[in-house]
Motif scaffolding. Structure first.
Motif, PDB file in Angstrom:
ATOM      1  N   THR A  21      59.381  42.174  45.569  1.00 30.65           N
ATOM      2  CA  THR A  21      59.191  43.514  45.026  1.00 30.65           C
ATOM      3  C   THR A  21      59.800  43.568  43.631  1.00 30.65           C
ATOM      4  O   THR A  21      60.551  42.666  43.220  1.00 30.65           O
ATOM      5  CB  THR A  21      59.890  44.562  45.906  1.00 30.65           C
ATOM      6  N   ASP A  23      62.169  45.469  42.679  1.00 27.91           N
ATOM      7  CA  ASP A  23      63.623  45.543  42.818  1.00 27.91           C
ATOM      8  C   ASP A  23      64.236  44.164  43.055  1.00 27.91           C
ATOM      9  O   ASP A  23      65.317  43.869  42.549  1.00 27.91           O
ATOM     10  CB  ASP A  23      64.015  46.500  43.949  1.00 27.91           C
ATOM     11  N   GLN A  24      63.554  43.324  43.812  1.00 25.76           N
ATOM     12  CA  GLN A  24      64.051  41.967  44.046  1.00 25.76           C
ATOM     13  C   GLN A  24      64.002  41.135  42.767  1.00 25.76           C
ATOM     14  O   GLN A  24      64.935  40.384  42.477  1.00 25.76           O
ATOM     15  CB  GLN A  24      63.242  41.292  45.154  1.00 25.76           C
ATOM     16  N   ALA A  26      64.118  42.363  39.720  1.00 28.99           N
ATOM     17  CA  ALA A  26      65.153  42.941  38.860  1.00 28.99           C
ATOM     18  C   ALA A  26      66.529  42.407  39.234  1.00 28.99           C
ATOM     19  O   ALA A  26      67.333  42.091  38.354  1.00 28.99           O
ATOM     20  CB  ALA A  26      65.120  44.463  38.949  1.00 28.99           C
ATOM     21  N   SER A  32      67.088  46.250  35.164  1.00 28.25           N
ATOM     22  CA  SER A  32      66.492  47.366  35.896  1.00 28.25           C
ATOM     23  C   SER A  32      65.040  47.056  36.268  1.00 28.25           C
ATOM     24  O   SER A  32      64.397  46.196  35.647  1.00 28.25           O
ATOM     25  CB  SER A  32      66.532  48.630  35.038  1.00 28.25           C
ATOM     26  N   SER A  33      64.539  47.784  37.234  1.00 28.36           N
ATOM     27  CA  SER A  33      63.141  47.608  37.613  1.00 28.36           C
ATOM     28  C   SER A  33      62.229  48.043  36.465  1.00 28.36           C
ATOM     29  O   SER A  33      61.178  47.443  36.248  1.00 28.36           O
ATOM     30  CB  SER A  33      62.821  48.379  38.890  1.00 28.36           C
TER      31      SER A  33
END
Length: 85
Positions: A21, A23-24, A26, A32-33
Motif C-alpha cells: 500500500t 503507507d507501506q 512511505a 509521507s504517503s
C-alpha cells in the motif's frame, strides 16, 4: 488432529505480501504517503499497479529501486538541488 501456526516474530522477519500500500511504501522510504504520490506523479519512482480503485506497488520492484539508490538522487530531491546564490 491439532493444527499449529508458527509466527516468526524475529526482527528480520519481513511481510510476505507482494503488493504494498502507499503507507507501506512511505514507511520504507521514511516519508509521507503524499510524497510517495508526488514521486509517482513526477515519474521519479516505479509506477504502481492499479486494481480498480486500489493503488499498489510491487514489493520486489520497490526494494530493487531503493537498493539502487534511485530515491536519493531523483531530480528535485534535496541531494540534487543546487545551492541558492
Amino acid at each position: 488432529i491439532t493444527q499449529t501456526t508458527v509466527i516468526d516474530s524475529s526482527a528480520d522477519a519481513k511481510p510476505t505480501s507482494v503488493l504494498l500500500t502507499v503507507d507501506q511504501v512511505a514507511a520504507m522510504l521514511n516519508c509521507s504517503s503524499r510524497h510517495v504520490y508526488r514521486l509517482c506523479d513526477t515519474k521519479r519512482m516505479p509506477p504502481p499497479i492499479r486494481l480498480g480503485m486500489l493503488v499498489r506497488w510491487n514489493r520486489n520492484v520497490i526494494e530493487k529501486w531503493i537498493n539502487a539508490g534511485a530515491h536519493q538522487s531523483a531530480p528535485g530531491s534535496v541531494e540534487s538541488r543546487k545551492p541558492l546564490k
